[in-house]
Scaffold this active site. Structure first.
Site, PDB file in Angstrom:
ATOM      1  N   GLY A  19       0.782  -1.235   0.000  1.00  0.00           N
ATOM      2  CA  GLY A  19       0.000   0.000   0.000  1.00  0.00           C
ATOM      3  C   GLY A  19       0.815   1.288   0.000  1.00  0.00           C
ATOM      4  O   GLY A  19       0.398   2.273   0.608  1.00  0.00           O
ATOM      5  N   MET A 133      -4.677  -6.952  -6.620  1.00  0.00           N
ATOM      6  CA  MET A 133      -4.199  -7.993  -7.535  1.00  0.00           C
ATOM      7  C   MET A 133      -5.294  -8.992  -7.916  1.00  0.00           C
ATOM      8  O   MET A 133      -5.026 -10.183  -8.050  1.00  0.00           O
ATOM      9  CB  MET A 133      -2.999  -8.703  -6.908  1.00  0.00           C
ATOM     10  CG  MET A 133      -1.804  -7.795  -6.742  1.00  0.00           C
ATOM     11  SD  MET A 133      -1.340  -7.013  -8.309  1.00  0.00           S
ATOM     12  CE  MET A 133       0.223  -6.272  -7.895  1.00  0.00           C
ATOM     13  N   HIS A 155      -1.156   1.109 -13.140  1.00  0.00           N
ATOM     14  CA  HIS A 155      -0.461  -0.062 -13.664  1.00  0.00           C
ATOM     15  C   HIS A 155       1.025   0.273 -13.831  1.00  0.00           C
ATOM     16  O   HIS A 155       1.365   1.331 -14.366  1.00  0.00           O
ATOM     17  CB  HIS A 155      -1.058  -0.485 -15.004  1.00  0.00           C
ATOM     18  CG  HIS A 155      -0.422  -1.720 -15.539  1.00  0.00           C
ATOM     19  ND1 HIS A 155      -0.688  -2.969 -15.014  1.00  0.00           N
ATOM     20  CD2 HIS A 155       0.514  -1.898 -16.497  1.00  0.00           C
ATOM     21  CE1 HIS A 155       0.059  -3.859 -15.641  1.00  0.00           C
ATOM     22  NE2 HIS A 155       0.791  -3.247 -16.548  1.00  0.00           N
TER      23      HIS A 155
HETATM   24  C1  GAR Z   1       2.263  -0.954  -7.760  1.00  0.00           C
HETATM   25  O1  GAR Z   1       3.478  -0.959  -8.478  1.00  0.00           O
HETATM   26  C2  GAR Z   1       1.092  -1.034  -8.723  1.00  0.00           C
HETATM   27  O2  GAR Z   1       1.301  -0.319  -9.911  1.00  0.00           O
HETATM   28  C3  GAR Z   1       1.054  -2.522  -8.987  1.00  0.00           C
HETATM   29  O3  GAR Z   1       1.258  -3.104  -7.735  1.00  0.00           O
HETATM   30  C4  GAR Z   1       2.119  -2.256  -6.965  1.00  0.00           C
HETATM   31  C5  GAR Z   1       1.476  -2.026  -5.619  1.00  0.00           C
HETATM   32  O4  GAR Z   1       2.365  -1.366  -4.773  1.00  0.00           O
HETATM   33  N1  GAR Z   1      -0.188  -2.935  -9.563  1.00  0.00           N
HETATM   34  C6  GAR Z   1      -0.272  -3.924 -10.448  1.00  0.00           C
HETATM   35  O5  GAR Z   1       0.685  -4.568 -10.829  1.00  0.00           O
HETATM   36  C7  GAR Z   1      -1.677  -4.196 -10.955  1.00  0.00           C
HETATM   37  N2  GAR Z   1      -1.632  -5.067 -12.074  1.00  0.00           N
HETATM   38  P1  GAR Z   1       1.855  -0.699  -3.415  1.00  0.00           P
HETATM   39  O6  GAR Z   1       1.006  -1.759  -2.712  1.00  0.00           O
HETATM   40  O7  GAR Z   1       3.115  -0.403  -2.674  1.00  0.00           O
HETATM   41  O8  GAR Z   1       1.056   0.510  -3.769  1.00  0.00           O
END
Ligand code: GAR
Length: 267
Positions: A19, A133, A155
């Site tokens: 997050g 996810m 993304h």
């Molecule tokens: C982020 O890099 C986001 O772009 C990616 O997950 C990460 C979450 O990080 N999302 C995806 O890959 C969706 N397909 P966070 O929990 O530290 O914000």
């Protein structure tokens, strides 16, 4: 944050993990630079650290259980959705055995119904996926979008390149010299919805995946908050091209300066 400001759009933020995007929104909200109110944070993962971040900020943090163990899920789901019709429209569950596919779809719909009910209780204007996810079925998307597109996603790649779960790894493994991040509306495909904003960063010789991820993430924080502010200000216009595909145009007069700022920051 002025939580009683009726002009600020309300956000439901969906997360699965650490997050840090959520944290960036919380920080900007506390600093008064996010023109939105984070009304609720939800996660499919009860251990997601992002839930703790929300609690620390005094924001309701809810876990939605996707491990549906219902007896006869198809029967249950069919009480509120035409499952066969949904199966024809959906693009995310590809199991070739029709009865297994329907059972999986039914379980997904049951989880999404709970998710939708919980979200709706907080009356959000936008649902922001921030490292969520899970793929969303047309049931959930249709439910949320009945007054227009409402679900947005961040993304970690320059779509339409590298959809899926490993944007930074794919960017690195392909030897891309520039990587990027994308914020888009969510449609019924996987990372195929109308693009709202993108920013790019260089990949310098000798760098590793962690360097790339960190550079990308710091851009994600900027771009996601900016998109929320554009939505709040009514600067996100959806147009239909000749092929019928919706295209987004940003109408902010400061657009070029903001994008130039992202480029400078990335360099
Ligand atoms: C982020 O890099 C986001 O772009 C990616 O997950 C990460 C979450 O990080 N999302 C995806 O890959 C969706 N397909 P966070 O929990 O530290 O914000």
């Amino acid at each position: 944050m002025n939580s009683s400001d009726p002009r600020k759009p309300r956000l439901a933020v969906l997360i699965s993990g650490g997050g840090t995007n959520l944290q960036a929104m919380l920080d900007r909200s506390a600093a008064g630079t996010l023109d939105a109110e984070i009304a609720v944070v939800l996660s499919d993962n009860p251990e997601a650290f992002g839930l703790k971040r929300a609690e620390r900020a005094g924001i309701p943090a809810l876990h939605i259980d996707y491990k549906i163990s219902a007896q006869s899920p198809v029967k249950q789901a069919e009480r509120f959705v035409d499952l066969a019709d949904l199966d024809r429209r959906q693009k995310i569950i590809k199991n070739p055995d029709p009865s297994e596919r329907l059972a999986r779809l039914a379980r997904l719909v049951l989880a999404e119904r709970e998710l939708a009910l919980r979200i709706e209780a907080f009356r959000p204007d936008y649902v922001c996926l921030a490292g969520f996810m899970r793929l969303l079925s047309p049931y959930f998307i249709g439910h949320m979008n009945h007054e227009g597109p409402k679900i947005i996603n961040i993304h970690p790649a320059l779509l339409p390149a590298f959809p899926g779960r490993s944007g930074y790894e794919d960017t690195f493994q392909y030897g891309c010299k520039w990587g990027g991040v994308t914020v888009h509306f969510v449609d019924e495909g996987e990372d195929t919805g109308p693009i709202i904003a993108q920013a790019v960063y260089p990949v310098w010789p000798g760098e590793d995946i962690e360097k790339i991820r960190n550079r990308g993430l710091s851009l994600e924080y900027e771009v996601y908050s900016q998109v929320i502010n554009w939505l709040a200000a009514g600067h996100v216009a959806i147009k239909r091209g000749p092929g019928g595909r919706p295209r987004v145009e940003i109408t902010d007069p400061d657009y070029a300066a903001i994008v130039a700022g992202w480029v400078r920051k990335a360099l």
